[in-house]
Motif scaffolding. Structure first.
Motif, short mmCIF file in Angstrom:
data_model
loop_
_atom_site.label_atom_id
_atom_site.label_comp_id
_atom_site.label_asym_id
_atom_site.label_seq_id
_atom_site.Cartn_x
_atom_site.Cartn_y
_atom_site.Cartn_z
N CYS A 1 12.14 -20.33 -18.02
CA CYS A 1 13.20 -20.10 -17.03
C CYS A 1 13.78 -21.41 -16.53
CB CYS A 1 12.65 -19.30 -15.85
SG CYS A 1 12.53 -17.55 -16.11
N ARG A 2 12.91 -22.36 -16.19
CA ARG A 2 13.37 -23.64 -15.66
C ARG A 2 14.23 -24.38 -16.68
NH1 ARG A 2 12.90 -23.04 -10.30
NH2 ARG A 2 10.78 -22.39 -9.71
N LEU B 1 17.59 -22.55 -16.77
CA LEU B 1 18.37 -22.79 -15.56
C LEU B 1 18.97 -24.19 -15.55
CD1 LEU B 1 19.30 -21.53 -12.92
CD2 LEU B 1 17.21 -22.39 -11.84
N THR C 1 22.92 -24.80 -15.35
CA THR C 1 23.46 -25.55 -14.21
C THR C 1 24.33 -26.70 -14.68
OG1 THR C 1 21.52 -24.97 -12.87
CG2 THR C 1 22.82 -26.85 -12.14
N VAL D 1 22.51 -16.91 -12.53
CA VAL D 1 21.99 -15.89 -11.61
C VAL D 1 20.95 -15.01 -12.30
CG1 VAL D 1 22.60 -13.90 -10.19
CG2 VAL D 1 24.09 -15.90 -10.23
N LEU E 1 17.70 -16.60 -11.98
CA LEU E 1 17.14 -16.43 -10.63
C LEU E 1 16.41 -15.09 -10.55
CD1 LEU E 1 19.96 -17.69 -8.22
CD2 LEU E 1 17.89 -18.89 -8.93
N ASN E 2 17.00 -14.06 -11.14
CA ASN E 2 16.34 -12.75 -11.14
C ASN E 2 15.03 -12.79 -11.92
OD1 ASN E 2 17.45 -10.47 -9.71
ND2 ASN E 2 19.33 -10.75 -10.87
N TYR F 1 14.46 -15.30 -4.09
CA TYR F 1 15.22 -15.45 -5.33
C TYR F 1 16.25 -14.33 -5.47
CZ TYR F 1 12.50 -19.23 -7.50
OH TYR F 1 11.93 -20.43 -7.81
N ARG G 1 19.16 -14.80 -3.06
CA ARG G 1 20.03 -15.86 -3.55
C ARG G 1 20.92 -15.34 -4.68
NH1 ARG G 1 15.77 -20.45 -4.83
NH2 ARG G 1 17.54 -21.34 -5.99
N ALA G 2 20.35 -14.51 -5.53
CA ALA G 2 21.13 -13.93 -6.61
C ALA G 2 22.25 -13.06 -6.06
CB ALA G 2 20.22 -13.12 -7.53
N ARG H 1 25.17 -15.08 -4.67
CA ARG H 1 26.03 -15.68 -5.70
C ARG H 1 26.87 -14.62 -6.42
NH1 ARG H 1 22.37 -20.57 -8.44
NH2 ARG H 1 21.59 -21.40 -6.45
N THR I 1 19.66 -6.65 -9.53
CA THR I 1 19.07 -7.37 -8.40
C THR I 1 18.57 -6.40 -7.34
OG1 THR I 1 20.64 -9.17 -8.82
CG2 THR I 1 19.43 -9.24 -6.75
#
Length: 274
Positions: A115-116, A119, A123, A134, A137-138, A156, A159-160, A163, A176
């Motif tokens: 995931c990182r 992301l 980004t 997004v 993030l989920n 998380y 935040r999703a 956005r 979400t």
């Protein structure tokens, strides 16, 4: 001849997907992969080949065939890195798909690593507000939920939603809400779980359709919530609808179908005792 066969297989897969016959898609998806390999379009040269591999991996994953999925996704990652490059959003999407497989099999540290990486690529390329970012993030929220870190999971998901506010990506908004409901349920907040699941189901029914996997999954969750709320008759009715759709989607002996059948049997037993 091979190009004709590719077109035929894609048409057959599209038809099966529209009919939600996911178990029946597997042999066709394998044939598509094999056809691309025969055409020598693989080995990092063809986005279509990577897409076909990714589709096969996703089918295995969603049908609960995790060993097959893992073997396929290892190949997908290698081919996608060669085809798109390790800094491309298309490669990041593959990483996020692999993360989904890892959290489903309880390998949370590996899931988070993937995931990182995804992301970071999103980004830098499409931006942190993009729906692809997004989506990650989920996934991170799901990992935290599975780890029992519920406050972080909800953070998380919130935040999703922030956005996604006002965007056209309604399926992701619904997902979400469904994810938030799953945390609510584990926290014993049944009313909040029902409200968020209702929101998700309404959107899925409108956007994806009531026979979609997304809508059926939300209906299954809603049935489970109604059961815990003591609304047994309503739960049985919903489980029966889910079971009929699951047979079509996954086959009568599919792992997902067996789970629904077990839930339905339990709900019926409670109704008979009442």
């Amino acid at each position: 001849m091979s190009d004709t066969r590719v077109a035929e297989l894609r048409k057959e897969l599209d038809t099966l997907a529209r009919e939600n016959r996911f178990a029946d898609m597997v042999p066709k998806a394998r044939q598509l992969v094999e056809t691309y390999e025969y055409m020598c379009c693989g080995r990092g040269e063809s986005p279509e080949y990577v897409q076909a591999l990714d589709q096969l991996g996703a089918l295995y994953r969603n049908l609960g065939r995790y060993e097959d999925a893992l073997e396929t996704y290892k190949k997908v990652e290698e081919e996608a890195a060669s085809c798109f490059g390790p800094a491309d959003p298309s490669f990041a999407t593959v990483l996020d798909n692999i993360a989904g497989l890892y959290w489903m099999t309880g390998r949370y540290e590996e899931a988070e690593q993937y995931c990182r990486r995804a992301l970071e690529i999103y980004t830098r390329t499409v931006g942190p507000q993009h729906v692809l970012a997004v989506t990650v993030l989920n996934t991170l929220g799901i990992i935290r939920r599975q780890q029992g870190r519920f406050d972080e999971a909800l953070d998380y998901f919130n935040r999703a939603l922030e956005r996604l506010a006002g965007s056209e990506h309604r399926n992701e908004i619904a997902t979400t809400y469904a994810n938030m409901a799953s945390v609510n349920l584990q926290q014993g907040q049944l009313e909040a779980a029902r409200d968020n699941t209702d929101k998700a189901l309404r959107i899925y029914n409108e956007v994806a359709g009531p026979d979609s996997m997304l809508a059926v999954g939300a209906l299954q969750n809603l049935a489970a919530i109604h059961l815990r709320l003591g609304e047994t008759e309503q739960a049985v009715d919903e489980f029966e609808k889910v079971y009929a759709k699951a047979v079509t989607m996954f086959g009568p002996d599919g792992s997902n179908t067996r789970v629904v059948a077990k839930n339905l049997a339990y709900a019926r037993s409670l109704l008979e005792e009442a």
